[in-house]
Enzyme design. Structure first.
Site, PDB file in Angstrom:
ATOM      1  N   GLU A 235      23.355  16.785  -5.514  1.00 13.54           N
ATOM      2  CA  GLU A 235      22.415  16.177  -6.460  1.00 13.54           C
ATOM      3  C   GLU A 235      21.980  14.810  -5.944  1.00 13.54           C
ATOM      4  O   GLU A 235      22.788  14.048  -5.421  1.00 13.54           O
ATOM      5  CB  GLU A 235      23.059  16.030  -7.842  1.00 13.54           C
ATOM      6  CG  GLU A 235      22.100  15.525  -8.889  1.00 13.54           C
ATOM      7  CD  GLU A 235      22.667  15.511 -10.294  1.00 13.54           C
ATOM      8  OE1 GLU A 235      22.102  14.789 -11.132  1.00 13.54           O
ATOM      9  OE2 GLU A 235      23.669  16.208 -10.546  1.00 13.54           O
TER      10      GLU A 235
ATOM     11  N   ASP B 287      31.624  18.285 -14.855  1.00 11.82           N
ATOM     12  CA  ASP B 287      31.267  17.952 -13.473  1.00 11.82           C
ATOM     13  C   ASP B 287      31.254  19.186 -12.582  1.00 11.82           C
ATOM     14  O   ASP B 287      30.406  19.313 -11.694  1.00 11.82           O
ATOM     15  CB  ASP B 287      32.224  16.893 -12.917  1.00 11.82           C
ATOM     16  CG  ASP B 287      32.141  15.599 -13.712  1.00 11.82           C
ATOM     17  OD1 ASP B 287      31.090  14.938 -13.645  1.00 11.82           O
ATOM     18  OD2 ASP B 287      33.116  15.264 -14.404  1.00 11.82           O
TER      19      ASP B 287
ATOM     20  N   ASP C 271      28.291  17.621  -7.167  1.00 13.12           N
ATOM     21  CA  ASP C 271      27.807  16.669  -8.174  1.00 13.12           C
ATOM     22  C   ASP C 271      28.582  15.380  -7.927  1.00 13.12           C
ATOM     23  O   ASP C 271      29.737  15.262  -8.340  1.00 13.12           O
ATOM     24  CB  ASP C 271      28.057  17.196  -9.586  1.00 13.12           C
ATOM     25  CG  ASP C 271      27.648  16.188 -10.653  1.00 13.12           C
ATOM     26  OD1 ASP C 271      26.587  15.557 -10.506  1.00 13.12           O
ATOM     27  OD2 ASP C 271      28.400  16.024 -11.637  1.00 13.12           O
TER      28      ASP C 271
END
Length: 172
Positions: free
Chosen positions: A77, A149, A8
């Site tokens: 992502e 996160d 991420d």
């Protein structure tokens, strides 16, 4: 069996999550955050690390994770279009160095949108952060809720595992 590293990306905090996939079974191996805090004299006047320094920290951190866990698969992502173009650019740069670290270690890079990740983990593409954290905890049987996160990165890895399994099943 495969080991998946999910990322991420963020220019200040990059979450990571590592899982093992054996068929439909997913096992938690590790997670956390790469914090782009200053480690050298390459800082701005306010003590913040320069963007170049933050990118180096992210690259080194992802490279260390790859060396430590030896993943076969890498998922990240995608950049979402933020209201602030400057923020989107910084996020894109953080993503880029993480992807370069993967490519340097001969890992193919799979990319997923936030909506795809939420759909795979929670069942709805409009899920909030708390729902993602809760479902990551349930899916991986974690004793406590991972940091935001790190949970998002584990979500990326789970999404990749589900997508990869579906592709293999459909190919047969």
């Amino acid at each position: 069996m495969s080991i998946i590293l999910g990322i991420d990306p963020g220019s200040r905090i990059t979450g990571y999550g590592i899982i093992r996939q054996q068929g439909a079974r997913l096992t938690y191996l590790g997670s956390g955050c790469i914090r782009a805090a200053s480690t050298s004299a390459s800082t701005k006047a306010n003590g913040e690390p320069s963007m170049a320094e933050r990118l180096r920290i992210i690259y080194d951190g992802v490279s260390e994770l790859i060396a430590q866990f030896n993943p076969d698969q890498f998922a990240i992502e995608q950049v979402f279009m933020a209201r602030n173009p400057n923020s989107a650019l910084k996020l894109g740069q953080a993503r880029g160095v993480a992807m370069v670290a993967a490519a340097k270690h001969d890992l193919a890079v799979a990319e997923y949108s936030a909506r795809q990740i939420k759909q795979a983990v929670v069942g709805t593409g409009s899920a909030n952060k708390e729902q993602v954290q809760h479902m990551v905890m349930q899916i991986l049987k974690l004793p406590s809720r991972p940091q935001e996160d790190a949970a998002d990165a584990l979500g990326v890895a789970i999404c990749h595992a589900h997508t990869h399994t579906t592709l293999i099943r459909n190919a047969r």
